[in-house]
Every structure is written in C-alpha cells, then in structure tokens.
Design a protein around this motif. Sequence first.
Motif, mmCIF file in Angstrom:
data_model
loop_
_atom_site.group_PDB
_atom_site.id
_atom_site.type_symbol
_atom_site.label_atom_id
_atom_site.label_comp_id
_atom_site.label_asym_id
_atom_site.label_seq_id
_atom_site.Cartn_x
_atom_site.Cartn_y
_atom_site.Cartn_z
ATOM 1 N N SER A 15 -74.987 -0.035 -1.415
ATOM 2 C CA SER A 15 -74.247 -1.287 -1.618
ATOM 3 C C SER A 15 -72.799 -0.990 -1.990
ATOM 4 N N CYS A 16 -72.605 -0.173 -3.014
ATOM 5 C CA CYS A 16 -71.238 0.064 -3.491
ATOM 6 C C CYS A 16 -70.484 1.021 -2.571
ATOM 7 N N GLU A 36 -74.043 9.857 3.531
ATOM 8 C CA GLU A 36 -75.264 9.133 3.143
ATOM 9 C C GLU A 36 -76.465 9.994 3.512
ATOM 10 N N ARG A 83 -86.230 2.702 -4.117
ATOM 11 C CA ARG A 83 -84.847 2.253 -3.921
ATOM 12 C C ARG A 83 -84.480 2.500 -2.465
ATOM 13 N N LEU A 86 -80.896 4.594 2.851
ATOM 14 C CA LEU A 86 -80.401 4.399 4.213
ATOM 15 C C LEU A 86 -78.991 3.856 4.098
ATOM 16 N N SER A 90 -79.913 0.156 -1.378
ATOM 17 C CA SER A 90 -80.863 -0.845 -1.876
ATOM 18 C C SER A 90 -80.462 -2.245 -1.402
ATOM 19 N N ASN A 94 -83.119 -5.327 -0.063
ATOM 20 C CA ASN A 94 -83.464 -6.063 -1.290
ATOM 21 C C ASN A 94 -83.830 -7.521 -1.002
ATOM 22 N N TYR A 97 -81.049 -11.886 -3.277
ATOM 23 C CA TYR A 97 -80.702 -12.803 -4.372
ATOM 24 C C TYR A 97 -79.301 -12.359 -4.828
ATOM 25 N N VAL A 219 -75.803 15.190 -0.367
ATOM 26 C CA VAL A 219 -74.849 15.924 -1.211
ATOM 27 C C VAL A 219 -75.636 16.588 -2.341
ATOM 28 N N HIS A 461 -76.846 -7.429 -7.905
ATOM 29 C CA HIS A 461 -76.227 -7.071 -6.637
ATOM 30 C C HIS A 461 -74.828 -7.652 -6.454
#
Length: 492
Positions: A15-16, A36, A83, A86, A90, A94, A97, A219, A461
């Motif tokens: 997400s971030c 990733e 979690r 990919l 998440s 998810n 919401y 990583v 989120h």
Amino acid sequence: MLPAHADVVVVGGGSCGSVVAARISDDPDRSVLLLEEGPGYRSVADTPREILDAATIPVGPGSRWAATFPARPTPETGTTVSRGRLLGGSGAVNGAYFVRARPGDLAHWPASWSYDEVLADFRAVETDTDFPGDLHGSDGPVPVARVPWDRLHPVSAAFHRTAVSAGFATVDDLNAPGPDGVGRVPLNIRDGMRVGPALAYLLPVLHRPNLTVTTGTEVLRVVVANGRAVAVKVAEGTGARTITADHVVVCAGAVRSPQLLMLSGIGPADELRRIGITLQHNLSGVGRDFTDHPEVAIGYRYRRDVPTGSPLLETVLHTGTLELRPYTVPFGAAIPGSGVADPVFGVVLTRPRSRGRIVLDRADPRSAPVLDYRYLGHPQDRADLREGVRLASNMLAAMTDLVDASGLTTTLGTSLHLSGTCRMGDDEGAVVDERCRVRGIDGLSVVDTSVFPEVPSRGPHATAVMLAHRFGVSLWRSEAPRRHTRRFTPPV
Ligand SMILES: Cc1cc2nc3c(=O)[nH]c(=O)nc-3n(C[C@H](O)[C@H](O)[C@H](O)COP(=O)(O)OP(=O)(O)OC[C@H]3O[C@@H](n4cnc5c(N)ncnc54)[C@H](O)[C@@H]3O)c2cc1C
C-alpha cells in the motif's frame, strides 16, 4: 534487469510503497527502483480476477498472494495471520474499508501530524463520490463510495435498523469528525473492483523511464556504512546482489520492516545479541510495543438464504472503544479456503491498551517471525471486549428475521491492523522521527503502518495511504538528497 544503482530504492511495493514510488518518481530527474518480493502485474487487464474482485479476500491457506506468520493472540493461544505479498501488498487483498483516523487518534502523533495538518493529504488521496465539499477530495487517485442505503445487503440493513431501534444515531459520513453511531462504510471500490494503491497510484506511472518496478525480488538487508544507508542486498539464486542507493525507503509493512531493520543490525541491542546479528545502531523500539485491534468473531446461523457477492462489510457501529461489524457473508465464502462456514459478527476493540512484539527466530532470523500480540493483557481490554460481545449478542438476538442467535460461538482473533513496530516520535522507544527518518541513520526512512505511533481507532488503510502520500509529496521533497550525478567515463 536490476540496475546497479538507483537514487532512491523503495523496499516493498505494498500500500505505502506503491504511493511512495509513484510520488517520488514524479521528479523525472530522480531514478526510483521499487523492489517487491511477491508477484506482480502491469495493467488492470493483467491483474488477477481475485485481486480485482472486492468481494474476495484471497488470503486463505495456500494463497499465492499472501505471506503467513505464526501468531500468539494471547500467551496461551496460537494461530497464523496473513498479509498481502504481491504488488499492492495488503491493500490489494483487503476488505476495502477505507476510513480515516479520527482527530483524537492523531493527537497521539507528533504535532505536525495533527488532523488539521493532514486533512489536505486525506483529501488529496481520494475522490469521494458521495460527499463533495471541504472535507473530501474530488480528484485523488483512490475512489471512495458507500453502498447506497436502498442497496444494502439484508444483514447490513437489518443491523442498521436494529442499531437505530436500540438508540444509536445514524452517521452519514464516517470520514467526517463527529459523534459515534452507526453508518455506511467508506469503500475504495468502483464497479465491484477493489482499487488499492497499486491500481490507483502505481500502474498509471509504470511507463516512466525513471521508475523501475521489479517483482519476485526479496530484499535481504540494508547495508549501513558509517551511520548511513548506502545499499540494499537482494536475494539472487542462493547468493545476494548489492544495489547502491542515495536513499532507501523501507515500506515492507509492519512485520517485515522491523525484521529488515534488525537483519540490517538496527534494533534493540539485546535482541540483536540474542539472534547473533552485529549491532549497527541500537534502537530499542524496533519490533516492540506494537498495537493492533483484537476482534472477537461471534459465529451464528442464518434463518434463510442471503445473497453473496457484496462487499464483506457495508455498515459498522462505533460506540466508545468498540466497533461492531456485521459481515455480509461467511468468511468461508469471502476468503477461499478459510473453511469458516457460519456467518460471523465482529466485535473490535478500537483503542486497545495491550502491546505486542515481533519475535525473530534465533535459528533462522530471516524466517517468518512470531507475532506476539499479548491481547487481553490489560484488564480494561477484557472488560471492554466482554461488554462488546454482550451488546453484539443482544443485537443479533433482535435481528430475528435473519439470525438464529441460539448457540453463538466466540473466537478471539485480530483485525489485521498491525501498527507501531517502528514507532514515530522523539521518545527513547521511537524508531523514526516525524519525517519518517530512522533515528541515528542517514539516508534511511520507514514509511508504512509500522511508523504509526499506535493503531488508529479505525481501519488503518486510508491513514497509511495518507502517510505515504504526505511523505512522497512534502516530507520527501524537503529532505531529498542531492541528485545523483551520473559518472561519465570518457572513451580512451
Ligand atoms: C486480509 C486483510 C484485510 C484487511 N482489511 C482492511 C480493511 O478493509 N481496511 C483497512 O483499513 N485495513 C485493512 N487491512 C489492513 C491494511 O490493508 C494494511 O494495514 C495496509 O495495507 C498496510 O500497508 P503497508 O504498506 O504498511 O504494508 P503492506 O501493504 O503489507 O506492504 C508491504 C509489502 O512489502 C513487501 N515486502 C515485505 N518484505 C519485503 C522484502 N524483504 N523485500 C521486498 N518486498 C518485501 C510485501 O510483499 C508487501 O507487498 C487488512 C489487512 C489484511 C491483511
């Protein structure tokens, strides 16, 4: 093919990480490499169906889109939690919401993150199609909407009616500051499609020549020299490869970010000694004192068939320290392979007092760490949850048309909102400062829910996306290192 150097390396495309990579690569003169470890996709057409389908949460056993971690909700109980693993993390798997932290939640953050300071960032990330106006964004990447009242799932509609009859107020907009009550959940869903940060932020900028996104790349650690992050080591076959960077931004999520710091020698000195890692920098708060929402799932039976295919959660009730969640379908239907056949009603403790920690395996610190939640450690947490179960049971008993409330079952679990494993602040246990810079190490930031001082009293989120946006747009710009000067070797 992986470059040998990038101006900025972003670790984790969840997400971030998706938002951070998109915003930093807005500057065409800065090369950004996003690494990733999970699988990826390059366009909406290329995105797997279960990732797009907002009614599916594809994290059940054997999912190729999830990482699983051993967990201890209480010292006496064991389970596993998942979690996203990919592109999109998440946020790609998810419940969609998308609700903001409350002003009171942000009062526990450094002053530069007060609700008034971050409102512009909350607005910038979204396009809210229900509530145009000063509180909401109208041209941000993430679409936000609620299910119309007349199209609510029968369980959601019955829950709303029951809550109102019990004296709770209807809240029109759960993303507006205001009193508690029952309302419709803001969802980042458009036409049945979950639009997480990878779809909203990253896919539209993949064509940029200064942005490289590599999936299937783990990583292993950040390389620190003389108090500065200078490179990352990535797994390559049975060995490792080094990629140098002017700045490393760790966005590996609230489990893997503290693990990665510790594998890099940054963390509590006693813990690093225990697992045999050479200390680079002592930060006692890494992996410690995290918060997450304990959630009791109350199992019940339907009296009649109900439709499937709706968003898992359309309405919620907030009262005091509790959130009541009438899930629309059994988890077995929404989470393939989860095997939970009966429908459940969630009782969430929104402001838990208990604190947990991430425990690395001494024999193999790279393996999945244990999440030691220590839920119910505080007597008030127990009392509040007990009160929530009583309220939820009464509400279920009142939903007589739909619900068979005889033989209710209860199971303690987690809402999967892990926060605060690399807390932001300026106290001794803080890991990053208010600009998300790792304290005591130059050229290294952490930007994900691990830096939340504590879990917000709502789902995290929307707040995570706000944080990443703010970092990429304003914090980053004022902290940006000098641009990498390409070395030119003249031909001989
Ligand atoms: C099943 C589920 C349902 C949820 N439902 C909701 C909801 O409805 N509403 C809500 O508000 N919140 C929800 N949450 C929580 C919310 O989705 C997360 O808090 C949020 O997405 C976390 O974002 P993040 O960027 O911190 O981490 P993530 O999105 O988890 O991203 C971390 C990324 O880093 C990658 N990574 C990790 N280690 C490495 C490494 N060493 N090298 C390279 N890459 C690495 C991971 O593969 C992952 O893609 C849910 C969470 C889950 C798991």
